[in-house]
Design an enzyme around this catalytic site. Structure first.
Site, PDB file in Angstrom:
ATOM      1  N   SER A   1      11.789  49.887 -16.660  1.00  0.00           N
ATOM      2  CA  SER A   1      11.353  48.902 -15.688  1.00  0.00           C
ATOM      3  C   SER A   1      10.108  48.157 -16.189  1.00  0.00           C
ATOM      4  O   SER A   1      10.097  47.661 -17.309  1.00  0.00           O
ATOM      5  CB  SER A   1      11.095  49.606 -14.355  1.00  0.00           C
ATOM      6  OG  SER A   1      10.776  48.693 -13.351  1.00  0.00           O
TER       7      SER A   1
ATOM      8  N   ASP B   1      21.388  45.417 -11.952  1.00  0.00           N
ATOM      9  CA  ASP B   1      21.245  46.842 -11.637  1.00  0.00           C
ATOM     10  C   ASP B   1      20.599  47.044 -10.281  1.00  0.00           C
ATOM     11  O   ASP B   1      19.977  48.071 -10.042  1.00  0.00           O
ATOM     12  CB  ASP B   1      20.479  47.570 -12.739  1.00  0.00           C
ATOM     13  CG  ASP B   1      19.018  47.162 -12.801  1.00  0.00           C
ATOM     14  OD1 ASP B   1      18.610  46.287 -12.010  1.00  0.00           O
ATOM     15  OD2 ASP B   1      18.302  47.710 -13.639  1.00  0.00           O
TER      16      ASP B   1
ATOM     17  N   HIS C   1      18.961  50.745 -10.760  1.00  0.00           N
ATOM     18  CA  HIS C   1      17.738  50.592 -11.547  1.00  0.00           C
ATOM     19  C   HIS C   1      17.051  51.919 -11.867  1.00  0.00           C
ATOM     20  O   HIS C   1      16.668  52.157 -13.021  1.00  0.00           O
ATOM     21  CB  HIS C   1      16.783  49.673 -10.776  1.00  0.00           C
ATOM     22  CG  HIS C   1      15.611  49.231 -11.581  1.00  0.00           C
ATOM     23  ND1 HIS C   1      15.744  48.511 -12.739  1.00  0.00           N
ATOM     24  CD2 HIS C   1      14.281  49.406 -11.401  1.00  0.00           C
ATOM     25  CE1 HIS C   1      14.551  48.260 -13.233  1.00  0.00           C
ATOM     26  NE2 HIS C   1      13.651  48.791 -12.441  1.00  0.00           N
TER      27      HIS C   1
END
Lengths: 692, 671
Positions: free
Chosen positions: B252, B572, B626
């Site tokens: 991320s 995602d 994610h």
């Protein structure tokens, strides 16, 4: 349901007014409800309801009486307890965090500010980065790979924390905590690793602080994780093996370098505790020695990176407790427990043979051998001589004004000055402890041939080397009667040759004649202050900080174990008690110290061995002794006390914390006031005849 | 007390029946009357409280018994059950690869993302007493409920500097525990760590580069020397592992943080780490980015603009008012916005590259994307919602309009939209200044005129959004401008690009000179991901944030990309595939001006499949979401293989499910 019927309030007055009618109706119930209906014509419906419910009630009554039986009562009781518990828990959580403090202050008057707050008010600021080096036992260990039985424990603490799994699966736990017999490293398929970070040793078990109080106080003047580093290591393995297996020493080096670099070149203050003191001695040698054996930091690494080493309760010269631990897996605490409940420890917790399992486990830990008394008879005394002789346990105590409940104060100063022969670290039998050496008949055990294994068949699952000793050997060991610090080494070599061979590769217990001898470049000498030189760092300072005023184990009276069947053949003779003012209690001679480390071991190096320019301290590093007199907590609210001198509790001692914070904020030993001594350490040190 | 009360009636009840036998009828009658009276007493006393106690006791005992059984149960029991139901599970990747003989080789560095790292208190105000070294972020979040305002105060940073407010020090947790679990039971890195441990990794070869994710990247170095710490730790790990280079796994926001690190470490001191121009080449084997928002995420815009994303917008639609009033007594969202707007890091994820990348009013790279049809073709997953017909009319969703005011605007051709420029609009007087002052969001400085001007511009593209944010939150963006940049470089050799504010933008930096290094872009696809929003003015703009997502904007079509005011695209769930994949698919592919040394890049996509059964599989072993992707077996296998020495070619090169290459083609970027 039940409740609603019983407590239908609005019906009650009306009900009671028509009660006679009701009872008539009940007696005439066989006739039907018509009469009742007539009587209650005003409230026909409700009367009927009431009526039938009443009759229902009658029939239910007996059921009820039965149904509120044991189980229900239990449930009711549990419910009450639970509810109460929840309410308490709730109010505890709702309580402001400062509430206990208010209570304490209300009772005892205002508490002194914790040192961090006090010094923050004085304007002290975080300056030098700080490195903590935890001791044996206090550091957490977690599982990274295990056998089938340890499933689900990945990255859970096996040591430290709640020790929950010790109770759930004790044998599995022992298996995983043990190391390999031969190498002193991981057994195959098992990887136990130290927890890293400040959490490694801030609390040993929940609520039992080790470093947490010091950390919190340092944080008050601005420390945080970037300038505090916990040099956690696996305290079970030998010091050099932490580098071999985990590269711990390299990690410490790298982190110290990083902290010095990121805080503008300010050198670190290192605070080792307990065995960490020896570990850091080892580190200081390691880091300056060239690779591959050392860290290759160059000969001025310590001078460039370390401002001060503030040793807390350091067993520089070893601790007698280590001997009894290795010899019979017991120390005073265990010996006393055994005396009170004989058989209990021998059978219970691990299904069988608790002590044997403990011994088997601890004997695989190389690090325990780092604390065998060093320096032999020169330091610890011979058969008829010891540096501490003349020390009187009780008179000393009353002089210091400690009214400990355990101390028999009523004995007065009955000081018939029986010289305690502290030099005899282990004596077999009460009778020999006071005899003069010339009167003791000793038969040398060293030549004794080991006989057949004793009870080999039944005990093989518990590997302690005693099973390779025959009955004759045990006798031979006991016939030597009295062991001094030097001959104790031979004794251990005799009863546990494999263990001592492993230890011999990593530790040494002698005194160097010539420190420039090439052999002292080997790492096995690095943790013995009597066989190494301090680094060349004249601006560095070494503090020796320790508690005094608590009786500390110094020498033992042993006996044969009564049932030598499958057991450890020796145990402390708890029946050996001295009279009144004697230091002998429960088979243990005690002397001044911090409950674990005798003053002599913690203080001698800084008091004499390193004082000024000596051969052990060629660059004349300044040394300071800071003793903290033990005072038990004034009341229970104080927890473990703010003036404790006990080996671990001293980490919460306000005076000690204040000293540390001052040094971390830039003070020198002179600023603190130099030495602070309560015991006779200088006098005792004088008596030790060591070439300097 | 209560015990006594209880015993009395029962005793008498025992006595009663025995005496009854001997008595005559009258007496019996009398007795029964007496009994009745007692019954009533008993009825009363055995009433409410006792029954409650009984009930509580019953539940407690049951609970204890269950807990006991649970604890006594062997740890492998759930697995047995699962296997009994679904047949044998596949081995977790760590076990599987261990059997293949893989061994720990390269040291591994984890770089956690935003939000997932724990933060703990080191110094606080009076209200946070007793929380020293307790987690304020992560863990159980117990304090949010106990003292919400105190929590907000401590989690906020200074408005001006973006650093600690006076008297408060909140610091990242260190070590693997920093981000292994976000909250108890919700893993982030824990599964990957466990699998790596199977092939021999342990703490000396794994390093969690925890940092304070609220701060801008450079401030992490300024305040905590975090970048120096990463450098030192990587150097140490490489040295103690016999010179084997590190495999870095950012997740991320950690992805752009690590981009920043790679520039920082080679830049000379004092701005950089002074590692020399070959530091990356010497120390890094591969960077395996997981779900990296290289080019930003549209969600960040919605978050900064109105403190909401799809989830919050939905909640607001379902229970209007709840969020506006409840948890913090007043103005939840306002407090949330006040807090998040002090976090510089949120600005690192504003979409970068402007219209060139994200599309303009009438154009976008993803146009023509049809979610459900694609899903059906691609996988035979048995999703309940996937049963729509294939008759989808291929409409062009105008993704380029990242924010539209009103649904009609979102769909109209650009020529029909009347836009009034907002940039010069004069901000009016403060709205409701007296009542709202305690909640500082810059909307209170805007005035009605300003708000109106914003709404009248109608549609905003990625490039204009930066201007919009500058308009509505000038102070915040001024802070952000010192640390982040969102453009595309014309000339990368321009000396201005030596400034650290460009280092986290892949379109304004060159990759390091490390030809042997490999860069992976690993992300999930197959989940609708926020891409553009339909906004409206808040009806009651009294003390509230004046804009909100128009949750009524829905499409009737089954194939809808518009749902509750949010246009979705493949991704995602957080990062659109375009943002995660574009750099590795095109801009860094081969030798380009962004990648002068020709570092090899690989795109590894993982198609999302929801867990086949909820109870036992938890968050799934094939998830593409994610965060849940961190438990994806295929992804973990790739990581473990690389950590054990494999190259991207050994893994099989690219692995693509989406149209990322097609979309990348449409982007006209000078390479």
């Amino acid at each position: 349901m039940r409740r609603r019927k019983g407590g239908s309030e609005p019906k009650k007055p009306q009900n009671s007014s028509s009660q006679p009618a009701d009872s008539v109706a009940e007696s005439n119930q066989k006739k039907g409800n018509s009469a009742a209906e007539d009587l209650n014509s005003g409230k026909k419906k409700s009367g009927h309801d009431e009526n039938s419910s009443n009759s229902n009630w009658k029939s239910k009554k007996k059921q009820r009486a039965k149904s509120w039986n044991c189980v229900d009562s239990c449930c009711w009781f549990v419910g009450c307890i639970c509810s109460l518990w929840w309410i308490l828990l709730f109010s505890y959580n709702a309580m402001p965090a400062s509430f206990p403090q208010y209570v304490t202050e209300a009772i005892t008057g205002p508490l002194p500010d914790p040192p961090g707050v006090k010094l923050a008010k004085d304007g002290l600021k975080a300056k030098h980065p700080v490195v903590f080096v935890p001791g044996i036992v206090t550091g957490g260990l977690e599982l990274w790979e295990g056998h089938q039985c340890a499933e689900g424990l990945f990255r859970k603490r096996l040591w430290g924390g709640t020790f929950g799994d010790l109770y759930k699966r004790p044998l599995c736990w022992v298996e995983h905590m043990s190391l390999d017999n031969e190498t002193g490293l991981d057994p195959p398929g098992i990887r136990i690793r130290p927890v890293s970070g400040l959490v490694a040793a801030d609390y040993f078990a929940p609520g039992y602080f080790v470093w947490a109080v010091l950390i919190a106080n340092l944080a008050r003047i601005g420390y945080e994780e970037k300038n505090m580093y916990m040099a956690a290591y696996d305290w079970r393995i030998s010091f050099q093996n932490t580098e071999v297996r985990d590269q711990t020493l390299s990690t410490i080096k790298s982190n110290i370098e990083l902290m010095v670099a990121t805080s503008g070149g300010k050198k670190v203050v290192v605070i080792p505790h307990s065995m960490g003191v020896l570990y850091f001695l080892h580190f200081m040698k390691w880091v300056e020695v060239p690779v591959p054996m050392g860290g290759g930091g160059g000969s001025d690494w310590c001078a460039r990176h370390i401002k001060a080493v503030m040793n807390i309760g350091g067993p520089f010269l070893g601790v007698p407790k280590a001997v009894s631990g290795l010899l019979s897996a017991e120390a005073r605490d265990i010996a006393v427990a055994r005396a009170m409940a004989p058989g209990f420890l021998d059978k219970d917790v691990f299904g069988l043979q608790t002590l044997q399992h403990i011994m088997r486990m601890t004997r695989t830990w190389d690090s325990t051998m780092s604390m065998i008394p060093k320096g032999g008879d020169t330091i610890w005394g011979g058969l008829d001589w010891s540096p501490e002789e003349g020390y009187e346990c009780c008179t000393k105590k009353s002089k210091n004004g400690n009214n400990e409940t355990g101390a028999p104060n009523d004995s007065g100063n009955s000081g018939n000055a029986t010289k305690v022969h502290y030099g005899r670290i282990i004596s077999f039998g009460k009778d020999v402890i006071e005899l003069h050496s010339s009167k003791i008949e000793r038969v040398d055990f060293r030549g004794a041939i080991k006989g057949n294994n004793l009870a080999n068949t039944t005990c093989t699952d518990v590997w302690t080397e005693y099973h390779h000793l025959g009955a004759g050997d045990v006798k031979a060991a006991a016939d030597f009667k009295v062991y001094t610090a030097e001959s104790v080494l031979d004794l251990l070599q005799f009863v546990a040759p494999k263990m001592m061979n492993r230890g011999g590769a990593h530790f040494s217990y002698g005194i160097a004649d010539d420190l420039d001898d090439m052999k002292y470049d080997h790492y096995k000498y690095w943790s013995n202050p009597l066989e190494t030189k301090l680094p060349n760092a004249p601006s560095m300072e070494i503090f020796s900080m320790y508690g005094v005023g608590i009786p500390t184990e110094r020498a033992y009276v042993y006996k044969f174990s009564p049932t030598a069947d499958c057991y450890i053949p020796f145990q402390i003779d708890t029946s050996a008690e001295g009279n009144g003012g004697s230091c002998l209690k429960g088979g243990v001679f005690s002397v001044d110290g911090d409950e674990t480390v005798p003053t002599l071991s913690a203080g001698f190096m800084c008091a004499k061995g390193w004082r000024g320019k000596t051969r052990f301290n060629p660059s004349g590093i300044k040394t300071y002794i800071r003793e903290y007199n033990h005072a038990p907590p004034a009341n229970l609210l104080e927890g473990r006390g703010t003036q404790s001198g006990a080996h671990v509790d001293i980490m919460g001692n306000f005076a000690l914390i204040e000293d540390i914070i001052r040094v971390a904020a830039g003070a020198t030993g002179e600023d603190l006031g130099g030495d602070q001594v309560h015991s006779n350490i200088f006098q005792w040190s004088e008596r030790i005849n060591l070439e300097l | 007390m209560s015990f006594l009360r209880r015993r009395k009636p029962s005793e008498k009840q025992h006595v009663a029946p025995s005496s009854e036998q001997k008595l005559e009828e009258e007496e019996k009658e009398h007795h029964s009357r007496k009994n009745e009276a007692k019954n009533k007493e008993a009825k009363k006393k055995w009433s409410c409280v006792d029954n409650c106690c009984w009930f509580v006791g019953f539940i407690c005992s049951l609970w204890w018994i269950l807990t006991f059984l649970y604890n006594a149960m062997p740890a492998s029991f759930p697995q047995y059950v699962t296997e009994a139901i679904t047949g044998p599970l596949p081995d977790p990747p760590g076990v599987k690869l261990q059997k293949e003989g893989l061994k720990a080789k390269h040291p591994v560095v984890f770089v956690p993302g935003i939000v997932t790292g724990g933060l703990e208190l080191w110094e606080g105000h009076q209200c946070a007493e007793g929380l020293f070294r307790k987690r304020l972020w992560g863990g159980t979040f117990g304090e949010v409920y106990k003292r919400p305002l105190c929590w907000v105060e401590h989690m906020s940073l200074d408005n001006e500097t973006g650093l600690d407010p006076a008297g408060i020090r909140v610091r990242p947790v260190h070590g693997l525990v920093a981000a292994d679990y976000f909250v108890p039971g919700y893993f982030v890195w824990a599964v990957l760590i466990a699998n790596l441990a199977r092939i021999g990794y342990e703490e000396k070869t794994m390093y969690m580069a925890a940092y304070d994710w609220r701060l801008s990247f450079q401030n992490n170095e300024v305040r905590d020397q975090t970048l120096s710490r990463i450098k030192s730790n990587i150097e140490l790990m490489v040295a103690t592992n016999g010179g084997k280079k590190a495999v870095v796994i950012p997740h991320s926001m950690g992805v752009i943080y690590f981009l920043h690190f790679m520039k920082w470490v080679e830049a000379p001191a004092p701005m950089g780490g002074g590692g020399g121009p070959d530091w990356c080449a010497k120390h890094i084997k591969a960077v395996m980015n997981i779900g990296g928002p290289f080019l930003g995420v549209p969600k960040a815009v919605a978050g900064l603009f109105s403190a909401e994303a799809r989830d919050i917008a939905m909640a607001k639609a379902i229970a209007p008012g709840a969020l506006d009033k409840d948890i913090f007594h007043i103005q939840t969202l306002q407090y949330l916005m006040k807090m998040t707007r002090t976090w510089d890091s949120t600005m690192s994820m504003i979409p970068k590259g402007g219209d060139t990348i994200w599309g303009s009013l009438d154009w976008s790279p993803e146009e023509g994307y049809i979610p459900s049809k694609k899903r059906k073709q691609r996988s035979n997953s048995t999703e309940v919602s996937g049963d729509s017909g294939t008759e989808s009319k291929s409409r062009n969703v105008k993704y380029g309009r990242m924010i539209s005011f009103g649904k009609d605007v979102a769909e109209a051709p650009s020529s029909e939209i009347k836009r009034i420029d907002f940039r010069d609009a004069i901000k009016g007087k403060n709205v409701a200044n007296n009542t709202c002052r305690d909640v500082w969001t810059e909307y209170h400085d805007m005035g009605f005129g300003g708000i109106k001007a914003v709404a009248e511009y109608k549609a905003y593209t990625a490039g204009e959004i930066v201007d919009l944010l500058h308009f509505v939150a000038p102070k915040m963006m001024a802070r952000g401008d010192k640390h982040f940049s969102y453009g595309i470089a014309d000339d990368l050799d321009d000396p201005k690009y030596n400034h650290y504010k460009y280092w986290s933008n892949p379109l304004e930096t060159k990759l390091p000179n490390a030809p042997e290094m490999e860069i992976y872009s690993m992300y999930g696809v197959g989940i609708p991901t926020e891409r553009a929003y339909v906004y409206r003015e808040t009806p009651s703009s009294d003390c509230y944030i004046p804009f909100e997502i128009d949750t009524s904007a829905d499409e009737d079509d089954e194939d809808k990309c518009l749902k509750n005011g949010v246009y979705t695209v493949d991704g995602d769930e957080t990062v659109p595939a375009l943002s995660a994949g574009f750099m590795c698919a095109k801009a860094w592919r081969g030798k380009t001006r962004f990648n002068p040394s020709g570092i090899k890049t690989f795109v590894r996509e993982y198609d999302h499949a929801p867990p086949s059964n909820l109870l036992l599989e938890g968050r799934g072993t094939q998830s593409g979401a994610h965060v849940d992707i961190m438990g994806n077996f295929a992804l973990m296998e790739d990581i473990i293989r690389v950590a054990a020495g494999a190259t991207g070619e050994d893994l099989g090169g690219d692995r693509v499910y989406s149209d990322i290459f097609k979309w990348s083609e449409k982007i006209n970027l000078k390479l």
